[in-house]
Design an enzyme around this catalytic site. Structure first.
Site, PDB file in Angstrom:
ATOM      1  N   LYS A  46      48.841  89.982  95.011  1.00 34.94           N
ATOM      2  CA  LYS A  46      50.115  89.924  94.311  1.00 34.94           C
ATOM      3  C   LYS A  46      50.027  89.136  93.000  1.00 34.94           C
ATOM      4  O   LYS A  46      50.931  89.194  92.177  1.00 34.94           O
ATOM      5  CB  LYS A  46      51.203  89.358  95.221  1.00 34.94           C
ATOM      6  CG  LYS A  46      51.342  90.078  96.549  1.00 34.94           C
ATOM      7  CD  LYS A  46      51.794  91.517  96.415  1.00 34.94           C
ATOM      8  CE  LYS A  46      53.275  91.629  96.382  1.00 34.94           C
ATOM      9  NZ  LYS A  46      53.739  93.027  96.636  1.00 34.94           N
ATOM     10  N   SER A 278      47.862  91.569 107.281  1.00 33.90           N
ATOM     11  CA  SER A 278      47.995  92.927 106.729  1.00 33.90           C
ATOM     12  C   SER A 278      46.647  93.497 106.296  1.00 33.90           C
ATOM     13  O   SER A 278      46.462  94.714 106.299  1.00 33.90           O
ATOM     14  CB  SER A 278      48.985  92.934 105.559  1.00 33.90           C
ATOM     15  OG  SER A 278      48.465  92.229 104.454  1.00 33.90           O
TER      16      SER A 278
HETATM   17  C1  LIG Z   1      49.972  89.857 102.646  1.00 33.68           C
HETATM   18  C2  LIG Z   1      50.608  91.077 102.075  1.00 33.68           C
HETATM   19  N1  LIG Z   1      50.217  92.268 102.521  1.00 33.68           N
HETATM   20  C3  LIG Z   1      50.776  93.399 102.062  1.00 33.68           C
HETATM   21  C4  LIG Z   1      51.769  93.387 101.129  1.00 33.68           C
HETATM   22  C5  LIG Z   1      52.361  94.686 100.661  1.00 33.68           C
HETATM   23  O1  LIG Z   1      51.977  95.009  99.356  1.00 33.68           O
HETATM   24  P1  LIG Z   1      52.938  95.875  98.435  1.00 33.68           P
HETATM   25  O2  LIG Z   1      54.128  95.056  98.147  1.00 33.68           O
HETATM   26  O3  LIG Z   1      52.135  96.181  97.225  1.00 33.68           O
HETATM   27  O4  LIG Z   1      53.293  97.097  99.218  1.00 33.68           O
HETATM   28  C6  LIG Z   1      52.219  92.166 100.631  1.00 33.68           C
HETATM   29  C7  LIG Z   1      53.326  92.121  99.679  1.00 33.68           C
HETATM   30  O5  LIG Z   1      53.960  91.125  99.496  1.00 33.68           O
HETATM   31  C8  LIG Z   1      51.617  90.982 101.108  1.00 33.68           C
HETATM   32  O6  LIG Z   1      52.017  89.783 100.678  1.00 33.68           O
END
Ligand SMILES: Cc1ncc(COP(=O)(O)O)c(C=O)c1O
Length: 317
Positions: A46, A278
């Site tokens: 991010k 994630s």
């Molecule tokens: C740890 C983590 N994984 C996945 C995501 C998802 O990414 P995106 O917002 O680009 O879909 C985020 C978004 O905040 C995140 O902080």
């Protein structure tokens, strides 16, 4: 001389790691290429959108010196914005749910950001942030914008989010020598899915792009959210996101909390990659695809953030 003068110059350009050791351990057919986004200055992908959204707003004149920057975020975008705002000299107000992990709050504060913590819905569990919790956070962010006359970043609606992630797609394409056949991504705002899919498909429209979803919150798979929550922080909010273009979705993969947690452990043990929930979900989803419709392929995933952000969540116990 070989030095930089601004920390934001370290954002982007992460390495792409082929997970050969994980392949030995798991035995899938094909390869997983992991984009090591946890090695960014804020330890997440991010940082890219934080820099992109701020610099695009500066260019448009929507953000001027002396203005506050305000965002509703589960934390990683907040950390990225805190870094970019520290480097550029903006006041930063970060509104987030009490359901998110403490590590992120502390880090944003250390970087000079102001935190406004919002209570979850009555009865909600800590660590399980729902769509309803998120709506409460958005409301509080809007109030902060009115109060300060600041620039509201709005990562969920801001096209500069996915624009910034297109660069990640370009890097993946180049670093893999154009050999990627599929991409799988756990969707939060959908900025990464949208940006990387757009970039990869522009190089080869046959590349298959899969949305990764938590069990029980799989809206892109056409299922009603069960409302029981999940542990995979940063996405899986149970609502479709405006940044995600339906034409880019070639399929979906669901991953359970336990599968994501096991994948995080195996990524650390076998590959030395210390990641969060994630990232585990992404890697597990890629392995499922290589055991199924993408057999023999080359799947790209992002290692979204660093495991250190989850020490208090029980992820490593
Ligand atoms: C740890 C983590 N994984 C996945 C995501 C998802 O990414 P995106 O917002 O680009 O879909 C985020 C978004 O905040 C995140 O902080």
């Amino acid at each position: 001389m070989n030095y930089i003068t601004d920390i934001t110059q370290t954002i982007g350009g992460t390495k792409l790691l082929r997970l050969d050791k994980l392949k030995e351990a798991w035995g899938y057919d094909g390869h997983i290429y992991a984009k090591l986004e946890h090695m960014s200055p804020g330890f997440s992908k991010k940082d890219r959108i934080a820099l992109g959204m701020i610099e695009e707003a500066e260019k448009r004149g929507a953000l001027k010196p002396g203005m506050a920057v305000i965002e509703a975020t589960s934390g990683n975008t907040g950390i990225g914005l805190a870094i970019v705002c520290a480097a550029k000299g903006y006041r930063f107000i970060c509104v987030m749910s009490k359901g998110n992990s403490q590590e992120r709050v502390k880090m944003i504060e250390a970087l000079g950001g102001e935190i406004r913590l919002i209570d979850q819905e009555p009865g909600a569990k800590k660590g399980l942030v729902s769509g309803a919790d998120l709506a409460l956070v958005m409301e509080a962010a809007k109030a902060a914008v009115e109060e300060t006359g600041g620039f509201y970043v709005e990562q969920f609606e801001n096209p500069d989010n996915s624009l910034a992630q297109e660069k990640m797609g370009e890097e993946i394409w180049e670093q893999s020598g154009g050999t990627i056949t599929a991409f799988a991504d756990f969707v939060g705002t959908g900025g990464t899915f949208a940006g990387v899919s757009k970039s990869l498909k522009s190089h080869n429209p046959d590349i298959k792009c899969y949305v990764v979803e938590p069990e029980g919150s799989a809206v892109y798979s056409g299922k009603e959210p069960t409302g029981t929550g999940h542990r995979i922080q940063g996405g899986g909010y149970g609502v479709e996101q405006s940044l995600v273009k339906k034409d880019f979705i070639d399929g979906t993969v669901t991953v359970s909390d336990d599968e994501a947690v096991k994948a995080v452990g195996d990524l650390a043990r076998y590959a030395g990659v210390f990641a969060g929930f994630s990232s585990g979900a992404n890697v597990r989803a890629a392995a499922k695809l290589l055991d199924g419709p993408e057999k023999g392929g080359n799947i790209a995933v992002a290692i979204n953030d660093c495991g250190l952000k989850y020490m208090s969540t029980g992820l490593f116990e």
